[in-house]
Design a protein around this motif. Structure first.
Motif, PDB file in Angstrom:
ATOM      1  N   SER A 146       9.623  29.340  36.763  1.00  0.00           N
ATOM      2  CA  SER A 146       9.114  29.098  35.406  1.00  0.00           C
ATOM      3  C   SER A 146       9.678  30.098  34.404  1.00  0.00           C
ATOM      4  O   SER A 146       9.107  30.280  33.323  1.00  0.00           O
ATOM      5  CB  SER A 146       7.582  29.185  35.414  1.00  0.00           C
ATOM      6  N   ALA A 147      10.786  30.742  34.752  1.00  0.00           N
ATOM      7  CA  ALA A 147      11.298  31.842  33.930  1.00  0.00           C
ATOM      8  C   ALA A 147      11.801  31.383  32.563  1.00  0.00           C
ATOM      9  O   ALA A 147      11.678  32.108  31.572  1.00  0.00           O
ATOM     10  CB  ALA A 147      12.413  32.565  34.682  1.00  0.00           C
ATOM     11  N   ASP A 148      12.371  30.190  32.478  1.00  0.00           N
ATOM     12  CA  ASP A 148      12.925  29.701  31.213  1.00  0.00           C
ATOM     13  C   ASP A 148      11.794  29.210  30.307  1.00  0.00           C
ATOM     14  O   ASP A 148      11.110  28.238  30.632  1.00  0.00           O
ATOM     15  CB  ASP A 148      13.905  28.565  31.501  1.00  0.00           C
ATOM     16  N   PRO A 149      11.564  29.846  29.152  1.00  0.00           N
ATOM     17  CA  PRO A 149      10.463  29.422  28.261  1.00  0.00           C
ATOM     18  C   PRO A 149      10.582  27.994  27.769  1.00  0.00           C
ATOM     19  O   PRO A 149       9.589  27.419  27.313  1.00  0.00           O
ATOM     20  CB  PRO A 149      10.553  30.417  27.097  1.00  0.00           C
ATOM     21  N   ASP A 150      11.764  27.405  27.828  1.00  0.00           N
ATOM     22  CA  ASP A 150      11.949  26.037  27.371  1.00  0.00           C
ATOM     23  C   ASP A 150      11.839  25.013  28.500  1.00  0.00           C
ATOM     24  O   ASP A 150      12.036  23.816  28.278  1.00  0.00           O
ATOM     25  CB  ASP A 150      13.320  25.880  26.703  1.00  0.00           C
ATOM     26  N   SER A 151      11.512  25.466  29.710  1.00  0.00           N
ATOM     27  CA  SER A 151      11.504  24.572  30.861  1.00  0.00           C
ATOM     28  C   SER A 151      10.150  23.914  31.063  1.00  0.00           C
ATOM     29  O   SER A 151       9.117  24.390  30.587  1.00  0.00           O
ATOM     30  CB  SER A 151      11.886  25.349  32.129  1.00  0.00           C
ATOM     31  N   PHE A 152      10.157  22.804  31.801  1.00  0.00           N
ATOM     32  CA  PHE A 152       8.915  22.125  32.155  1.00  0.00           C
ATOM     33  C   PHE A 152       8.005  23.016  33.004  1.00  0.00           C
ATOM     34  O   PHE A 152       6.802  23.107  32.721  1.00  0.00           O
ATOM     35  CB  PHE A 152       9.230  20.814  32.878  1.00  0.00           C
ATOM     36  N   PRO A 153       8.511  23.688  34.057  1.00  0.00           N
ATOM     37  CA  PRO A 153       7.619  24.558  34.840  1.00  0.00           C
ATOM     38  C   PRO A 153       6.940  25.632  33.988  1.00  0.00           C
ATOM     39  O   PRO A 153       5.767  25.956  34.209  1.00  0.00           O
ATOM     40  CB  PRO A 153       8.552  25.178  35.884  1.00  0.00           C
ATOM     41  N   HIS A 154       7.661  26.187  33.016  1.00  0.00           N
ATOM     42  CA  HIS A 154       7.057  27.200  32.158  1.00  0.00           C
ATOM     43  C   HIS A 154       5.895  26.606  31.366  1.00  0.00           C
ATOM     44  O   HIS A 154       4.842  27.249  31.213  1.00  0.00           O
ATOM     45  CB  HIS A 154       8.106  27.764  31.200  1.00  0.00           C
ATOM     46  N   SER A 155       6.057  25.363  30.891  1.00  0.00           N
ATOM     47  CA  SER A 155       4.972  24.744  30.120  1.00  0.00           C
ATOM     48  C   SER A 155       3.740  24.511  30.987  1.00  0.00           C
ATOM     49  O   SER A 155       2.606  24.575  30.489  1.00  0.00           O
ATOM     50  CB  SER A 155       5.451  23.426  29.505  1.00  0.00           C
ATOM     51  N   VAL A 156       3.939  24.247  32.259  1.00  0.00           N
ATOM     52  CA  VAL A 156       2.793  24.048  33.155  1.00  0.00           C
ATOM     53  C   VAL A 156       1.988  25.335  33.268  1.00  0.00           C
ATOM     54  O   VAL A 156       0.762  25.345  33.116  1.00  0.00           O
ATOM     55  CB  VAL A 156       3.266  23.578  34.541  1.00  0.00           C
ATOM     56  N   LEU A 157       2.679  26.456  33.535  1.00  0.00           N
ATOM     57  CA  LEU A 157       1.975  27.729  33.702  1.00  0.00           C
ATOM     58  C   LEU A 157       1.430  28.244  32.379  1.00  0.00           C
ATOM     59  O   LEU A 157       0.307  28.762  32.326  1.00  0.00           O
ATOM     60  CB  LEU A 157       2.918  28.768  34.317  1.00  0.00           C
ATOM     61  N   ALA A 158       2.183  28.101  31.298  1.00  0.00           N
ATOM     62  CA  ALA A 158       1.797  28.712  30.022  1.00  0.00           C
ATOM     63  C   ALA A 158       0.803  27.868  29.225  1.00  0.00           C
ATOM     64  O   ALA A 158       0.042  28.423  28.429  1.00  0.00           O
ATOM     65  CB  ALA A 158       3.047  28.963  29.174  1.00  0.00           C
ATOM     66  N   GLU A 159       0.796  26.558  29.430  1.00  0.00           N
ATOM     67  CA  GLU A 159      -0.053  25.676  28.619  1.00  0.00           C
ATOM     68  C   GLU A 159      -1.078  24.907  29.450  1.00  0.00           C
ATOM     69  O   GLU A 159      -2.268  24.907  29.131  1.00  0.00           O
ATOM     70  CB  GLU A 159       0.834  24.687  27.844  1.00  0.00           C
ATOM     71  N   ARG A 160      -0.631  24.250  30.504  1.00  0.00           N
ATOM     72  CA  ARG A 160      -1.540  23.398  31.263  1.00  0.00           C
ATOM     73  C   ARG A 160      -2.578  24.210  32.029  1.00  0.00           C
ATOM     74  O   ARG A 160      -3.761  23.863  32.047  1.00  0.00           O
ATOM     75  CB  ARG A 160      -0.748  22.504  32.217  1.00  0.00           C
ATOM     76  N   HIS A 161      -2.155  25.294  32.671  1.00  0.00           N
ATOM     77  CA  HIS A 161      -3.099  26.084  33.469  1.00  0.00           C
ATOM     78  C   HIS A 161      -4.202  26.734  32.626  1.00  0.00           C
ATOM     79  O   HIS A 161      -5.380  26.666  32.992  1.00  0.00           O
ATOM     80  CB  HIS A 161      -2.354  27.123  34.299  1.00  0.00           C
ATOM     81  N   PRO A 162      -3.888  27.348  31.481  1.00  0.00           N
ATOM     82  CA  PRO A 162      -4.978  27.871  30.640  1.00  0.00           C
ATOM     83  C   PRO A 162      -5.944  26.779  30.178  1.00  0.00           C
ATOM     84  O   PRO A 162      -7.165  27.007  30.136  1.00  0.00           O
ATOM     85  CB  PRO A 162      -4.248  28.511  29.451  1.00  0.00           C
ATOM     86  N   ALA A 163      -5.417  25.604  29.832  1.00  0.00           N
ATOM     87  CA  ALA A 163      -6.291  24.499  29.414  1.00  0.00           C
ATOM     88  C   ALA A 163      -7.202  24.079  30.551  1.00  0.00           C
ATOM     89  O   ALA A 163      -8.388  23.788  30.349  1.00  0.00           O
ATOM     90  CB  ALA A 163      -5.446  23.318  28.939  1.00  0.00           C
ATOM     91  N   LEU A 164      -6.666  24.061  31.762  1.00  0.00           N
ATOM     92  CA  LEU A 164      -7.468  23.681  32.917  1.00  0.00           C
ATOM     93  C   LEU A 164      -8.583  24.686  33.175  1.00  0.00           C
ATOM     94  O   LEU A 164      -9.726  24.301  33.474  1.00  0.00           O
ATOM     95  CB  LEU A 164      -6.571  23.546  34.147  1.00  0.00           C
ATOM     96  N   PHE A 221       8.270  28.106  41.533  1.00  0.00           N
ATOM     97  CA  PHE A 221       7.272  27.302  40.831  1.00  0.00           C
ATOM     98  C   PHE A 221       6.265  26.674  41.795  1.00  0.00           C
ATOM     99  O   PHE A 221       5.058  26.671  41.537  1.00  0.00           O
ATOM    100  CB  PHE A 221       8.010  26.226  40.032  1.00  0.00           C
ATOM    101  N   LEU A 222       6.740  26.147  42.917  1.00  0.00           N
ATOM    102  CA  LEU A 222       5.840  25.517  43.882  1.00  0.00           C
ATOM    103  C   LEU A 222       4.813  26.519  44.386  1.00  0.00           C
ATOM    104  O   LEU A 222       3.614  26.215  44.468  1.00  0.00           O
ATOM    105  CB  LEU A 222       6.643  24.938  45.046  1.00  0.00           C
ATOM    106  N   TRP A 223       5.254  27.728  44.703  1.00  0.00           N
ATOM    107  CA  TRP A 223       4.320  28.743  45.185  1.00  0.00           C
ATOM    108  C   TRP A 223       3.354  29.154  44.076  1.00  0.00           C
ATOM    109  O   TRP A 223       2.145  29.289  44.320  1.00  0.00           O
ATOM    110  CB  TRP A 223       5.084  29.973  45.692  1.00  0.00           C
ATOM    111  N   ALA A 224       3.849  29.355  42.869  1.00  0.00           N
ATOM    112  CA  ALA A 224       2.993  29.786  41.768  1.00  0.00           C
ATOM    113  C   ALA A 224       1.912  28.755  41.467  1.00  0.00           C
ATOM    114  O   ALA A 224       0.740  29.099  41.269  1.00  0.00           O
ATOM    115  CB  ALA A 224       3.836  30.058  40.522  1.00  0.00           C
ATOM    116  N   GLU A 225       2.287  27.473  41.416  1.00  0.00           N
ATOM    117  CA  GLU A 225       1.290  26.426  41.184  1.00  0.00           C
ATOM    118  C   GLU A 225       0.236  26.420  42.276  1.00  0.00           C
ATOM    119  O   GLU A 225      -0.965  26.342  42.011  1.00  0.00           O
ATOM    120  CB  GLU A 225       1.971  25.056  41.136  1.00  0.00           C
TER     121      GLU A 225
END
Length: 412
Positions: free
Chosen positions: A4-22, A89-93
């Motif tokens: 998720s290192a790339d701020p413009d990537s889909f994995p980054h959006s999952v950790l930075a946006e979806r997880h806090p919302a959840l 990403f798989l491990w982090a999720e």
């Protein structure tokens, strides 16, 4: 390896946006006491992406004495202390959801032991109008020719994979539990629609030929059981159950095994309790759906349809690393159907493979023939025809992650 290192990537959006919302939604869904609320807030702070454009915290281990602490200690040894955004990403999720269960006290001891933090979202989806519409559409299927019936039930299971509550978590805190059947993030399609629309790899005919008109094709083991590794509950699991009923009643499978998670994992991942909830929802429906529900109920009580779980289904590991007992179980299958995006990532490896890499070469380790039914909701893509890939890339858009495209990939 995807991170998720790339701020413009889909994995980054999952950790930075979806997880806090959840975390916010789970916190609001239950009257958690102060210690559980504080634990959720601490997880949010640790996993956040700061306004300064850096990771706010570092990965902490599970507390001493936690359920499966030793196992996660082994899996997390290379990553504890690092940024959440720099590890695979798989491990982090996976670890995020394990930490979320720890924060709400799911593993106890205590009064919150065993409480599914995602249950309110799953139950709301089952009560929604979309489920009623999809069950009512089953009345259309008997009037179709046999080949179209096969296509309808398989297409329902395929596109049901879009009914993913985690996929529909929004940064604004809302969850769409009643989306229509046609929109992004929606569920299955009606029996009259062409389920092949948007399918960029379609091995369905090979799958049906392998099963044969009345029973699986000859296999070295003589296996006649069909195994299905479930992904999500609710609007995805219902079409999966309907597919299993179709395979049993048409004689394509003598018995079937439905594999589910041993405890809540990603937001809408199916557990045994979810299977029971879905089965009751089908059985209570009018018309053909109710009759299917009654058959499934009888199949379970007679042993023709078994439900099993295994700790490995909640592991942050590829299926190439499956333990011997699970491998032996799946080896008995005439075909194992793997549902959904997460199972797909674990099947082929959560990596930036060239999209034309053969699916069969990446899954050659599997102990039985397999079928992957997957709606694309992450960056992984393999087995594509070069011309199809060129068209997708030329058209642009989030075809890898938007849930608008799907694959039906079979490996004998």
């Amino acid at each position: 390896m995807i991170t998720s290192a790339d701020p413009d990537s889909f994995p980054h959006s999952v950790l930075a946006e979806r997880h806090p919302a959840l975390i916010r939604q789970v916190r609001d869904a239950f009257p958690y006491p102060p210690d559980r609320q504080q634990a959720l807030d601490a997880l949010a702070a640790e996993t956040a992406w700061s306004a300064a454009g850096t990771a706010a915290g570092r990965i902490a281990p599970l507390p001493a004495g936690a359920h499966d602490e030793a196992r996660w200690g082994r899996w997390g040894r290379p990553y504890v202390g690092q940024s959440w955004f720099e590890v695979p990403f798989l491990w982090a999720e996976s670890y995020f959801y394990r930490r979320l269960l720890e924060a709400v006290g799911h593993f106890g001891p205590g009064p919150w032991q065993g409480v599914d933090p995602f249950a309110p979202f799953k139950r709301a989806e089952l009560r929604g109008a979309a489920v009623a519409e999809e069950l009512a559409a089953l009345d259309e299927v008997p009037g179709l020719p046999r080949e179209e019936q096969d296509r309808a039930v398989l297409g329902g299971a395929l596109w049901g994979n879009r009914a993913d509550l985690g996929f529909r978590i929004s940064a604004g805190g809302g969850t769409d539990t009643g989306a229509g059947t046609g929109g992004e993030g929606g569920g299955g399609r009606g029996a009259g629609e062409d389920a092949r629309d948007g399918v960029i790899v379609d091995d369905a005919d090979r799958f049906w030929r392998h099963l044969g008109p009345a029973g699986p094709a000859s296999t070295p083991s003589g296996a006649t059981a069909l195994h299905l590794v479930a992904d999500n509950a609710g609007r995805e699991l219902i079409p999966d159950l309907i597919l299993l009923d179709h395979l049993l009643t048409t004689g394509r499978a003598a018995t079937a095994v439905l594999h589910v998670k041993p405890y809540p994992y990603f937001v809408s991942d199916a557990t045994t309790a979810d299977v029971v909830d879905c089965l009751r929802r089908i059985t209570e429906a009018p018309g053909r759906a109710g009759r299917i529900g009654a058959r499934l109920w009888d199949a379970m009580t007679s042993g023709r349809l078994a439900v099993r779980d295994h700790w490995f289904f909640c592991a942050p590991l590829p299926y190439a690393a499956m333990p011997d007992d699970l491998r032996a179980d799946l080896a008995q299958a005439a075909v194992t159907v793997f549902k959904g995006d997460l199972n797909y990532r674990r099947l082929v490896g959560d990596r930036h493979h060239p999209a034309t890499t053969p699916f069969a070469s990446l899954t050659s380790y599997a102990p039985s023939p397999l079928l992957a039914l997957r709606t694309l909701k992450s960056d992984v893509a393999v087995g594509l025809d070069p011309d199809v890939l060129a068209d997708l890339e030329r058209d642009g858009g989030a075809w890898r992650t938007g849930g608008t495209h799907a694959v039906v990939q079979f490996r004998a």
